[in-house]
Scaffold this active site. Structure first.
Site, short mmCIF file in Angstrom:
data_model
loop_
_atom_site.label_atom_id
_atom_site.label_comp_id
_atom_site.label_asym_id
_atom_site.label_seq_id
_atom_site.Cartn_x
_atom_site.Cartn_y
_atom_site.Cartn_z
N GLU A 118 -5.29 -8.64 1.04
CA GLU A 118 -5.91 -8.32 2.33
C GLU A 118 -7.39 -8.06 2.13
O GLU A 118 -7.78 -7.40 1.17
CB GLU A 118 -5.34 -7.02 2.95
CG GLU A 118 -3.97 -7.13 3.54
CD GLU A 118 -3.48 -5.80 4.12
OE1 GLU A 118 -4.30 -4.94 4.48
OE2 GLU A 118 -2.25 -5.65 4.20
N GLU A 131 0.79 -1.24 0.00
CA GLU A 131 0.00 0.00 0.00
C GLU A 131 0.82 1.29 0.00
O GLU A 131 0.81 2.03 0.99
CB GLU A 131 -0.96 0.02 1.20
CG GLU A 131 -1.99 -1.07 1.17
CD GLU A 131 -3.07 -0.90 2.23
OE1 GLU A 131 -3.02 0.06 3.01
OE2 GLU A 131 -3.98 -1.74 2.24
C1 FCB Z 1 -4.25 -1.97 5.51
C2 FCB Z 1 -2.84 -2.28 5.99
C3 FCB Z 1 -2.79 -3.30 7.11
C4 FCB Z 1 -3.92 -3.11 8.09
C5 FCB Z 1 -5.25 -3.04 7.38
C6 FCB Z 1 -6.43 -2.91 8.28
O1 FCB Z 1 -4.29 -0.66 5.03
O2 FCB Z 1 -2.06 -2.77 4.93
O3 FCB Z 1 -1.52 -3.21 7.70
O4 FCB Z 1 -3.67 -2.02 8.87
O5 FCB Z 1 -5.25 -1.97 6.48
#
Ligand code: FCB
Length: 449
Positions: free
Chosen positions: A354, A163
């Site tokens: 994620e 990210e």
């Molecule tokens: C993302 C991050 C991760 C975590 C989630 C909830 O932005 O990559 O580390 O904090 O959100």
């Protein structure tokens, strides 16, 4: 066809959020160590000093992962654990830790997946200018080479950077995350370009030196716009909005980062807006390095966004919309549209690196953690992902965020995203109902979704 037979069902974490042991066994400081130690930067001034103590408890954590049945574990390497000053001597104890972690995962039938950089930038390199220093991509290349040398005999899956939207957007522009800077536009161009170059050099380094044939990607986030309806016009509008530069929020957009990496050029809109500020940082040959081919497009997706509001609500919120404990709206089709739009534009297999949600979890009177909201949320999102797979999007896998509750950056420990509950007073773990539910989903390869 639903999910493919070799679909990767996994879960994720990041070093600073789970490991703890922030100053043990020769580890150097990173910018999150420094930032979280300054009062007022995080909720209740909480730090990642101990976090889930995963550094000492990883064997037990892997037992729980095995019990849930995850097939892959995405974790990040703490750069300063293995190179304390970021660019100098290697710390053997740090290497030993990751070797032990990788060995234990493999012994339990879990595929290790490495993220090279998940925001915990070496403090000493930051003091030398960090991403603003044009040496930074060489530092990153050196770090990558050390990881590849030590881990690529057992690790196949690599993600370069997590990210950039968030760590650059919040850390170097809005100043709410480490290292708390508000950089000028020319500086933001330089930071962006050095981050992208670091990614490209890392891809080349992994490809050149890896012992096992590598599968390489990255883990961006970014807003996907869900169309208002499924007419071709609405879909096209949503697609264009999903890849626009989002006005002042350009650092948070998809195309600002994704286009250089996959298409080998910054979006035209970027040159129209930033002109020489952008052109001045691009040197001959850079775009070829940045766009060195990767094998998959990772995607961290929690919700979709929308322009369609009257200014009273952010994103695609509306009066009474369902929200999670982060106050983020639940947007069922986020994974469907993200997977579809990214696949159409970048023509790469999609790995959901994620996705997950925070609930207000606690251990109930019966000793269990009941989290029906998380089960419902994940079911909705996975249904969208399944639809994408059924329509021909090449979806490689899904990594739930996160394997266990952890340190949620400036929000500290209040936000619990895990499949495993962590009691931070005792470090006791409890698999939540959602963890058992995920177990069944994995066993059924998602057919019960
Ligand atoms: C993302 C991050 C991760 C975590 C989630 C909830 O932005 O990559 O580390 O904090 O959100």
């Amino acid at each position: 066809m639903d999910f493919s037979k070799d679909f990767i069902w996994g879960a994720a974490s990041a070093a600073y959020q789970v490991e703890g042991a922030y100053n043990e066994d020769g580890k150097g400081l990173n910018i999150w160590d420094v930032f979280s130690h300054q009062k007022g930067n995080t909720t209740h001034n909480e730090t990642g000093d101990v976090a889930c103590d995963h550094y000492h408890r990883f064997k037990n954590d892997i037992k729980l992962m095995k019990k849930i049945g995850i097939k892959a574990y995405r974790f990040s390497i703490s750069w300063t654990r293995i190179i304390p000053d970021g660019d100098g001597k290697v710390n053997q104890k740090g290497i030993d830790f990751y070797n032990a972690l990788i060995d234990e995962l493999i012994a339990n039938g879990i595929e290790p997946m490495i993220t090279l950089f998940h925001w915990d930038y070496p403090y000493e390199l930051h003091c030398k200018g960090g991403w603003l220093n044009d040496e930074s991509s060489e530092w990153f290349k050196h770090y990558t080479k050390v990881c590849v040398k030590h881990f690529s005999d057992r690790v196949k899956y690599w993600m370069t950077i997590n990210e950039p939207q968030v760590f650059v957007g919040l850390g170097y522009n809005r100043g709410s995350f480490a290292p708390k800077l508000s950089c000028s536009t020319p500086e933001l161009m330089r930071i962006t370009h050095n981050v992208l170059l670091s990614h490209g050099k890392a891809v080349r380094t992994i490809r050149k030196h890896a012992k096992l044939k590598p599968v390489i990607g990255w883990a961006p986030t970014g807003p996907t716009i869900i169309p208002d309806d499924e007419t071709p016009e609405a879909i096209e509008r949503a697609r264009q909005q999903s890849f626009s530069l989002w006005g002042d929020g350009f650092l948070f957009s998809n195309s600002w980062w994704g286009d250089p990496i996959v298409l080998g050029k910054y979006p035209d809109e970027a040159f129209e807006r930033f002109g020489d500020d952008l052109k001045n940082v691009i040197k001959d040959g850079d775009m070829e390095i940045i766009s060195t081919p990767i094998d998959f497009y990772g995607s961290n997706i929690y919700r979709s966004a929308s322009y369609a509001n009257d200014g009273s609500y952010e994103s695609n919120e509306y009066l009474g919309c369902p929200r999670n404990a982060m106050d983020w709206c639940i947007t069922d089709d986020a994974l469907y549209w993200s997977a579809r739009f990214f696949h159409e534009r970048y023509k790469l297999p999609i790995l959901i690196t994620e996705n997950g949600m925070p609930c207000h979890d606690w251990v109930h009177l019966d000793g269990k953690v009941h989290d029906p909201n998380r089960i419902d949320y994940t079911t909705r999102y996975l249904r969208g992902l399944k639809r994408a797979a059924n329509e021909g999007v090449d979806v490689m896998g899904y990594l739930y965020w996160s394997i266990m509750d952890n340190y949620e950056w400036t929000d500290g420990y209040d936000r619990r995203f895990g499949l495993i509950y962590v009691d931070y007073q005792t470090q006791e773990r409890t698999i939540k109902d959602s963890g058992y539910w995920y177990s069944d989903v994995i066993k059924a390869n998602g057919e019960n979704i």
